[in-house]
Design a protein around this motif. Structure first.
Motif, mmCIF file in Angstrom:
data_model
loop_
_atom_site.group_PDB
_atom_site.id
_atom_site.type_symbol
_atom_site.label_atom_id
_atom_site.label_comp_id
_atom_site.label_asym_id
_atom_site.label_seq_id
_atom_site.Cartn_x
_atom_site.Cartn_y
_atom_site.Cartn_z
ATOM 1 N N PRO A 20 69.247 22.215 32.353
ATOM 2 C CA PRO A 20 68.692 22.333 31.008
ATOM 3 C C PRO A 20 67.245 22.819 31.002
ATOM 4 N N ASP A 21 66.486 22.419 31.987
ATOM 5 C CA ASP A 21 65.083 22.808 32.090
ATOM 6 C C ASP A 21 64.832 23.124 33.557
ATOM 7 N N ARG A 22 64.610 24.382 33.850
ATOM 8 C CA ARG A 22 64.482 24.796 35.258
ATOM 9 C C ARG A 22 63.279 24.185 35.973
ATOM 10 N N SER A 23 62.359 23.566 35.229
ATOM 11 C CA SER A 23 61.150 23.039 35.855
ATOM 12 C C SER A 23 61.318 21.617 36.384
ATOM 13 N N GLU A 24 62.429 20.965 36.091
ATOM 14 C CA GLU A 24 62.611 19.603 36.585
ATOM 15 C C GLU A 24 64.014 19.401 37.125
ATOM 16 N N SER A 25 64.184 18.371 37.914
ATOM 17 C CA SER A 25 65.467 18.097 38.554
ATOM 18 C C SER A 25 66.274 17.091 37.756
ATOM 19 N N LEU A 26 67.586 17.287 37.765
ATOM 20 C CA LEU A 26 68.480 16.287 37.201
ATOM 21 C C LEU A 26 68.761 15.241 38.264
ATOM 22 N N ILE A 27 68.843 13.976 37.829
ATOM 23 C CA ILE A 27 69.105 12.903 38.783
ATOM 24 C C ILE A 27 70.470 12.263 38.572
ATOM 25 N N GLN A 28 71.108 12.523 37.391
ATOM 26 C CA GLN A 28 72.406 11.928 37.132
ATOM 27 C C GLN A 28 73.131 12.697 36.035
ATOM 28 N N ILE A 29 74.466 12.746 36.127
ATOM 29 C CA ILE A 29 75.293 13.257 35.036
ATOM 30 C C ILE A 29 76.448 12.293 34.808
ATOM 31 N N SER A 30 76.977 12.295 33.584
ATOM 32 C CA SER A 30 78.123 11.474 33.232
ATOM 33 C C SER A 30 78.878 12.193 32.126
ATOM 34 N N ALA A 31 80.207 12.239 32.215
ATOM 35 C CA ALA A 31 81.003 13.022 31.273
ATOM 36 C C ALA A 31 81.821 12.139 30.353
ATOM 37 N N GLY A 32 81.907 12.575 29.100
ATOM 38 C CA GLY A 32 82.748 11.930 28.103
ATOM 39 C C GLY A 32 83.664 12.963 27.473
ATOM 40 N N GLN A 33 84.331 12.574 26.412
ATOM 41 C CA GLN A 33 85.274 13.460 25.731
ATOM 42 C C GLN A 33 84.578 14.650 25.084
ATOM 43 N N GLY A 43 63.154 11.380 32.952
ATOM 44 C CA GLY A 43 63.788 10.423 32.050
ATOM 45 C C GLY A 43 64.363 11.069 30.803
ATOM 46 N N ARG A 44 64.097 12.359 30.625
ATOM 47 C CA ARG A 44 64.673 13.058 29.471
ATOM 48 C C ARG A 44 66.188 13.084 29.590
ATOM 49 N N CYS A 45 66.862 12.943 28.444
ATOM 50 C CA CYS A 45 68.325 13.007 28.393
ATOM 51 C C CYS A 45 68.761 14.304 27.741
ATOM 52 N N TYR A 46 69.794 14.880 28.288
ATOM 53 C CA TYR A 46 70.365 16.113 27.757
ATOM 54 C C TYR A 46 71.868 15.930 27.593
ATOM 55 N N ILE A 47 72.446 16.717 26.692
ATOM 56 C CA ILE A 47 73.897 16.758 26.560
ATOM 57 C C ILE A 47 74.335 18.213 26.617
ATOM 58 N N ARG A 48 75.417 18.455 27.339
ATOM 59 C CA ARG A 48 75.991 19.796 27.451
ATOM 60 C C ARG A 48 76.926 19.996 26.271
ATOM 61 N N LEU A 49 76.663 21.013 25.456
ATOM 62 C CA LEU A 49 77.403 21.248 24.226
ATOM 63 C C LEU A 49 78.631 22.128 24.439
ATOM 64 N N GLN A 50 79.598 21.963 23.561
ATOM 65 C CA GLN A 50 80.812 22.783 23.495
ATOM 66 C C GLN A 50 81.627 22.753 24.787
ATOM 67 N N SER A 60 75.756 25.249 26.291
ATOM 68 C CA SER A 60 74.307 25.107 26.460
ATOM 69 C C SER A 60 73.946 23.630 26.535
ATOM 70 N N TRP A 61 72.717 23.371 26.941
ATOM 71 C CA TRP A 61 72.188 22.014 26.980
ATOM 72 C C TRP A 61 71.340 21.767 25.731
ATOM 73 N N GLU A 62 71.357 20.526 25.250
ATOM 74 C CA GLU A 62 70.498 20.126 24.133
ATOM 75 C C GLU A 62 69.748 18.867 24.540
ATOM 76 N N LEU A 63 68.447 18.849 24.274
ATOM 77 C CA LEU A 63 67.641 17.660 24.540
ATOM 78 C C LEU A 63 68.010 16.587 23.528
ATOM 79 N N VAL A 64 68.295 15.380 24.005
ATOM 80 C CA VAL A 64 68.647 14.262 23.130
ATOM 81 C C VAL A 64 67.369 13.494 22.825
ATOM 82 N N ASP A 65 67.116 13.287 21.551
ATOM 83 C CA ASP A 65 65.932 12.548 21.126
ATOM 84 C C ASP A 65 66.121 11.075 21.467
ATOM 85 N N SER A 66 65.469 10.629 22.513
ATOM 86 C CA SER A 66 65.607 9.234 22.934
ATOM 87 C C SER A 66 64.425 8.846 23.806
#
Length: 105
Positions: A20-33, A43-50, A60-66
């Motif tokens: 989602p952001d090439r400047s930082e690393s992802l540390i975890q992913i989890s998939a739902g329906q 600590g930023r959260c993202y969700i993969r859309l569509q 695409s990725w969307e930043l989740v406001d949290s």
């Protein structure tokens, strides 16, 4: 430079999915329906859309406001739980639907 991958149907190849952001690393992913959730090192959260049968890897990725998170977990019913970075409290999101994939905090 670093890309994340998922196993493509058939089992022998991986498809590159840009972070989602090439400047930082992802540390975890989890998939739902309705989407794939990710936590970045910040600590930023993202969700993969569509994400779906028409486009298994999503659009695409969307930043989740949290609040910043340490970890998240999503189940097949799209119940999303997280561990908040600031106080290690367990938190959840609600009202997740196909139209509102990030739900509400």
């Amino acid at each position: 430079k670093q890309w994340y991958q998922r196993r493509v149907r058939g089992g022998t190849k991986w498809r590159n999915i840009v972070k989602p952001d090439r400047s930082e690393s992802l540390i975890q992913i989890s998939a739902g329906q309705y989407g794939v959730w990710a936590v970045a090192a910040s600590g930023r959260c993202y969700i993969r859309l569509q994400v779906g049968s028409a486009k298994e890897w999503g659009a695409s990725w969307e930043l989740v406001d949290s609040d910043p998170m340490v970890s998240i977990s999503v189940n097949g019913s799209d119940q999303v739980f997280g561990i908040r970075k600031s106080d290690r409290a367990i938190v959840t999101r609600r009202n997740i639907t196909g139209e509102n994939v990030a739900g509400e905090g």
